[in-house]
Write an enzyme that holds these catalytic residues in place. Structure first.
Site, PDB file in Angstrom:
ATOM      1  N   ARG A  44     -57.709  34.123  41.266  1.00  0.00           N
ATOM      2  CA  ARG A  44     -56.862  34.215  40.147  1.00  0.00           C
ATOM      3  C   ARG A  44     -55.273  33.908  40.662  1.00  0.00           C
ATOM      4  NH1 ARG A  44     -54.107  36.511  43.325  1.00  0.00           N
ATOM      5  NH2 ARG A  44     -52.579  36.827  41.639  1.00  0.00           N
ATOM      6  N   ALA A  46     -51.888  33.181  37.815  1.00  0.00           N
ATOM      7  CA  ALA A  46     -51.691  31.507  36.932  1.00  0.00           C
ATOM      8  C   ALA A  46     -51.610  30.646  37.143  1.00  0.00           C
ATOM      9  CB  ALA A  46     -50.031  31.977  36.118  1.00  0.00           C
ATOM     10  N   ASP A 226     -47.917  34.974  34.285  1.00  0.00           N
ATOM     11  CA  ASP A 226     -49.332  34.257  33.463  1.00  0.00           C
ATOM     12  C   ASP A 226     -48.646  33.759  31.766  1.00  0.00           C
ATOM     13  OD1 ASP A 226     -50.485  37.025  35.344  1.00  0.00           O
ATOM     14  OD2 ASP A 226     -52.072  35.811  34.425  1.00  0.00           O
ATOM     15  N   ASN A 236     -46.426  39.919  32.671  1.00  0.00           N
ATOM     16  CA  ASN A 236     -47.508  39.803  33.751  1.00  0.00           C
ATOM     17  C   ASN A 236     -47.880  41.172  34.273  1.00  0.00           C
ATOM     18  OD1 ASN A 236     -46.831  38.570  36.394  1.00  0.00           O
ATOM     19  ND2 ASN A 236     -46.523  40.477  37.083  1.00  0.00           N
TER      20      ASN A 236
END
Ligand SMILES: CSC[C@@H](O)[C@@H](O)C(=O)COP(=O)(O)O
Length: 322
Positions: A44, A46, A226, A236
């Protein structure tokens, strides 16, 4: 140790669902296994998702070398495994562009993306640490949200990389990690990483952040992204917006640290981004629930965005895309 890598023909990841109890490595041999790991948040964050997307296409290129239809379908499944972080589709697409040159070329591109993220993390750590010292003075007390350490990237990380660099420089006097409900990326992962790095810190429940800022216990909020939109809106982890409001009210900087691979100049504002809904089960088993995984922090609440190539001072009307 790298969060994600290509090892002997398979993708190896640190299983982030097992931390902090177990430091376990998973070997992923198929696109299906990789997608399941992305969707369960075993891998996980970005930048790590960008690398996962690219390695996923490298896996697909080997398995479906003689079946263009199946290959196209696999790439599409990887790109859409999670919707919000722009890095995932971008990493998959970059690797997929090399498909006409064969599986080895695809793998080489995926490894290049991995290496670029490592270099970007190092660059952000230095650049971000300089900016924190410029804005907060020689000693800073920082609050961070979600997990932005080596676990969200390949190594080092984004915002937490800045925290680590300030610690090395002797410029850090306190770190608060918000626990980040419901999956506890802060309480489980950030706290584990800071402990590994020897950085003293405390965990706070998410709702305590704005109050701690109001009480004068935080000099700046620092977190990742993200996706960063052309106008500076920051997507985010859910809870980021509340921290931005708290920071604005307390008059302290709200800093976003993310690689250029997270800057999405093609998306005008946060209103154009699909926010992942992760379903009710993660929140509660005994009543209905709504569970948006990310939020949008409007650009006017962001002081500055630090990438591996630039500092964009939103407080001085600079924007990712002029
Ligand atoms: C550069 S990491 C920044 C973000 O990816 C991180 O803060 C975040 O929101 C990750 O969400 P997650 O749902 O854990 O993948």
């Amino acid at each position: 140790m790298r969060t994600i890598d290509w090892v002997d023909g398979a993708v190896e990841i640190i299983d982030q669902t097992a931390l902090p109890g177990d430091l376990r490595v998973l070997r992923l041999h198929t696109v299906g296994e990789l997608i399941a790991a992305i969707q369960s948040l075993a891998v996980r964050g970005a930048p790590a998702l960008g690398v996962a997307g690219a390695f996923g296409v490298a896996l697909a290129a080997r398995v479906h070398a003689d079946d263009p239809g199946a290959l196209r379908q696999a790439v599409q499944r990887i790109e859409t495994a999670r919707p919000t972080a722009v890095n995932l589709a971008r990493g998959a697409q970059r690797a997929a562009n090399l498909l006409p040159w064969g599986p080895d070329a695809v793998l080489a591109e995926a490894c290049a993306i991995r290496d670029e993220e490592i270099a970007a993390s190092q660059s952000m750590a230095f650049r971000g640490a300089d900016l924190v010292t410029e804005l907060c003075g020689p000693h800073a007390r920082l609050l961070t949200h979600c997990n932005t350490g080596g676990l969200c990237a390949v190594t080092i990380g984004t915002a937490l990389g800045v925290v680590g660099e300030l610690h090395r420089r002797g410029r850090l006097t306190g770190v608060i990690a918000s626990e980040t409900r419901p999956l506890l990326q802060g309480a489980r992962l950030t706290s584990w990483e800071l402990t590994q790095w020897g950085v003293p810190h405390r965990v706070a429940v998410d709702s305590a952040g704005p109050f701690l800022m109001a009480r004068g216990e935080v000099d700046a909020v620092i977190l990742g992204a993200d996706r960063i939109c052309a106008n500076g809106d920051v997507i985010n982890k859910i809870g980021s917006y509340a921290h931005a409001l708290g920071a604005r009210r307390a008059g302290i900087p709200f800093l976003v640290v993310a690689p250029e691979s997270t800057v999405d100049e093609a998306t005008p504002t946060g209103a154009h981004v699909e926010i992942e809904d992760r379903g009710a089960a993660e929140v509660t088993a005994w009543s209905d629930a709504v569970n948006p995984a990310f939020d949008v922090t409007p650009a006017d609440l962001v002081t500055a965005i630090v990438t591996d190539r630039r500092v964009i001072r939103l407080d001085r009307a600079e924007r990712p895309r002029p």
